[in-house]
Design a protein around this motif. Structure first.
Motif, PDB file in Angstrom:
ATOM      1  N   GLN A  67       0.950  -0.987   0.144  1.00 57.70           N
ATOM      2  CA  GLN A  67      -0.084   0.041  -0.039  1.00 57.70           C
ATOM      3  C   GLN A  67       0.850   1.237   0.042  1.00 57.70           C
ATOM      4  O   GLN A  67       1.966   1.161   0.684  1.00 57.70           O
ATOM      5  CB  GLN A  67      -0.769   0.056   1.347  1.00 57.70           C
ATOM      6  CG  GLN A  67      -1.897  -1.002   1.239  1.00 57.70           C
ATOM      7  CD  GLN A  67      -2.770  -1.058   2.531  1.00 57.70           C
ATOM      8  OE1 GLN A  67      -2.306  -0.958   3.474  1.00 57.70           O
ATOM      9  NE2 GLN A  67      -4.011  -1.104   2.106  1.00 57.70           N
ATOM     10  N   CYS A  72       2.609   0.230  -7.852  1.00 57.78           N
ATOM     11  CA  CYS A  72       1.704  -0.540  -7.589  1.00 57.78           C
ATOM     12  C   CYS A  72       0.296  -0.185  -8.112  1.00 57.78           C
ATOM     13  O   CYS A  72      -0.299  -0.953  -8.955  1.00 57.78           O
ATOM     14  CB  CYS A  72       1.616  -1.332  -6.118  1.00 57.78           C
ATOM     15  SG  CYS A  72       3.039  -1.873  -5.479  1.00 57.78           S
ATOM     16  N   ALA A  73      -0.024   0.811  -7.958  1.00 59.38           N
ATOM     17  CA  ALA A  73      -1.064   1.502  -8.251  1.00 59.38           C
ATOM     18  C   ALA A  73      -1.322   1.799  -9.696  1.00 59.38           C
ATOM     19  O   ALA A  73      -2.380   1.628 -10.325  1.00 59.38           O
ATOM     20  CB  ALA A  73      -1.400   2.734  -7.371  1.00 59.38           C
ATOM     21  N   PHE A  98       1.533  -9.010   0.679  1.00 60.42           N
ATOM     22  CA  PHE A  98       1.496  -7.525   1.194  1.00 60.42           C
ATOM     23  C   PHE A  98       2.518  -7.591   2.529  1.00 60.42           C
ATOM     24  O   PHE A  98       2.331  -8.571   3.275  1.00 60.42           O
ATOM     25  CB  PHE A  98       0.416  -7.251   1.647  1.00 60.42           C
ATOM     26  CG  PHE A  98      -0.634  -6.529   0.231  1.00 60.42           C
ATOM     27  CD1 PHE A  98      -0.503  -5.137  -0.220  1.00 60.42           C
ATOM     28  CD2 PHE A  98      -1.415  -7.294  -0.219  1.00 60.42           C
ATOM     29  CE1 PHE A  98      -1.105  -4.609  -1.301  1.00 60.42           C
ATOM     30  CE2 PHE A  98      -2.114  -6.998  -1.425  1.00 60.42           C
ATOM     31  CZ  PHE A  98      -1.986  -5.849  -1.774  1.00 60.42           C
ATOM     32  N   GLN A 100       2.071  -5.322   4.502  1.00 61.49           N
ATOM     33  CA  GLN A 100       0.904  -4.901   5.658  1.00 61.49           C
ATOM     34  C   GLN A 100      -0.008  -6.101   5.738  1.00 61.49           C
ATOM     35  O   GLN A 100       0.113  -7.250   5.254  1.00 61.49           O
ATOM     36  CB  GLN A 100       0.004  -3.675   5.105  1.00 61.49           C
ATOM     37  CG  GLN A 100       0.954  -2.672   4.703  1.00 61.49           C
ATOM     38  CD  GLN A 100       1.365  -2.495   3.324  1.00 61.49           C
ATOM     39  OE1 GLN A 100       1.023  -3.458   2.347  1.00 61.49           O
ATOM     40  NE2 GLN A 100       2.039  -1.306   2.951  1.00 61.49           N
ATOM     41  N   ASP A 104      -6.057  -5.426   4.919  1.00 60.80           N
ATOM     42  CA  ASP A 104      -5.643  -4.201   4.351  1.00 60.80           C
ATOM     43  C   ASP A 104      -5.594  -4.350   2.860  1.00 60.80           C
ATOM     44  O   ASP A 104      -5.649  -3.590   2.205  1.00 60.80           O
ATOM     45  CB  ASP A 104      -4.538  -3.148   4.893  1.00 60.80           C
ATOM     46  CG  ASP A 104      -4.929  -2.972   6.425  1.00 60.80           C
ATOM     47  OD1 ASP A 104      -6.195  -2.756   6.599  1.00 60.80           O
ATOM     48  OD2 ASP A 104      -3.801  -2.832   7.199  1.00 60.80           O
ATOM     49  N   GLY A 105      -4.731  -5.617   2.587  1.00 60.16           N
ATOM     50  CA  GLY A 105      -4.169  -5.723   1.185  1.00 60.16           C
ATOM     51  C   GLY A 105      -5.601  -6.197   0.319  1.00 60.16           C
ATOM     52  O   GLY A 105      -5.591  -5.744  -0.783  1.00 60.16           O
ATOM     53  N   TYR A 108      -7.153  -2.761  -0.585  1.00 62.26           N
ATOM     54  CA  TYR A 108      -6.296  -2.023  -1.586  1.00 62.26           C
ATOM     55  C   TYR A 108      -6.551  -2.580  -2.964  1.00 62.26           C
ATOM     56  O   TYR A 108      -6.599  -1.889  -3.858  1.00 62.26           O
ATOM     57  CB  TYR A 108      -4.719  -2.137  -0.975  1.00 62.26           C
ATOM     58  CG  TYR A 108      -3.856  -1.321  -1.951  1.00 62.26           C
ATOM     59  CD1 TYR A 108      -3.822  -0.058  -2.221  1.00 62.26           C
ATOM     60  CD2 TYR A 108      -3.076  -2.218  -2.609  1.00 62.26           C
ATOM     61  CE1 TYR A 108      -2.874   0.537  -2.900  1.00 62.26           C
ATOM     62  CE2 TYR A 108      -1.890  -1.693  -3.568  1.00 62.26           C
ATOM     63  CZ  TYR A 108      -2.100  -0.280  -3.796  1.00 62.26           C
ATOM     64  OH  TYR A 108      -1.230   0.353  -4.519  1.00 62.26           O
ATOM     65  N   ASP A 111      -9.934  -1.606  -4.341  1.00 63.31           N
ATOM     66  CA  ASP A 111      -9.946  -0.324  -4.907  1.00 63.31           C
ATOM     67  C   ASP A 111      -9.299   0.136  -6.206  1.00 63.31           C
ATOM     68  O   ASP A 111      -9.748   0.663  -6.760  1.00 63.31           O
ATOM     69  CB  ASP A 111      -9.195   0.563  -3.582  1.00 63.31           C
ATOM     70  CG  ASP A 111      -9.963   0.777  -2.149  1.00 63.31           C
ATOM     71  OD1 ASP A 111     -11.261   0.420  -2.184  1.00 63.31           O
ATOM     72  OD2 ASP A 111      -9.237   1.217  -1.222  1.00 63.31           O
TER      73      ASP A 111
END
Length: 164
Positions: A67, A72-73, A98, A100, A104-105, A108, A111
């Protein structure tokens, strides 16, 4: 005459000092950062992730993401295509990893429009790499067969898709 030479020498020293100072300031504060040394896991290396049975799949493609990683995005459209291709062909399982937490992954990925079902949490050191995004193709024994690092240009994306 002596005073003029001394004054010219002082002016020259000031000019050289300003030039040297500007070069140093430019180099250390305004230059693009040097590329970090990226450690790459080598083909043939066995990867061990908790609660992962490599033998359940012929091959597994690990998407190592983080994240806050803009690469990555920015790679999301390629990951969407990769997800579609792996779902169509069914021979390679896609798994996101991830550093994290996995919840949360999952959020992400959703999204980004890349709803990968299996998301794991592992440190990058445990996998053997230092940077994200990374793609690692692993066989049914947990052995790395291919590695792609960073945001991939179109030719590398085509290479990854050809491996499916």
């Amino acid at each position: 005459m002596h005073k003029k030479i001394e004054m010219l020498a002082n002016v020259a020293i000031v000019i050289v000092t300003l030039m040297l100072g500007s070069v140093l300031v430019k180099q250390y504060f305004f230059a693009a950062p040097n590329k970090a040394i990226v450690k790459e896991v080598a083909a043939g290396t066995k990867i061990s992730l908790p609660d992962v049975d490599w033998g359940k799949n012929h091959q597994t493609m690990l998407l190592i993401l983080a994240q806050g990683c803009h690469y990555c995005a920015d790679s999301a459209p390629f990951y969407q295509k990769l997800l579609r291709e792996t779902e169509q062909k069914g021979q390679i399982k896609l798994m996101a990893v991830f550093p994290q937490g996995s919840s949360d992954g999952t959020k992400y990925l959703n999204d980004l429009g890349v709803p990968i079902k299996e998301v794991k949490m592992a440190s990058l050191d445990a996998i053997g790499i230092t940077g994200t995004p990374s793609l690692i193709l692993v066989n049914s024994e947990g052995v790395v067969t291919d590695v792609w690092l960073g945001q991939l240009p179109p030719d590398k994306q085509a290479e990854v898709l050809s491996r499916l």
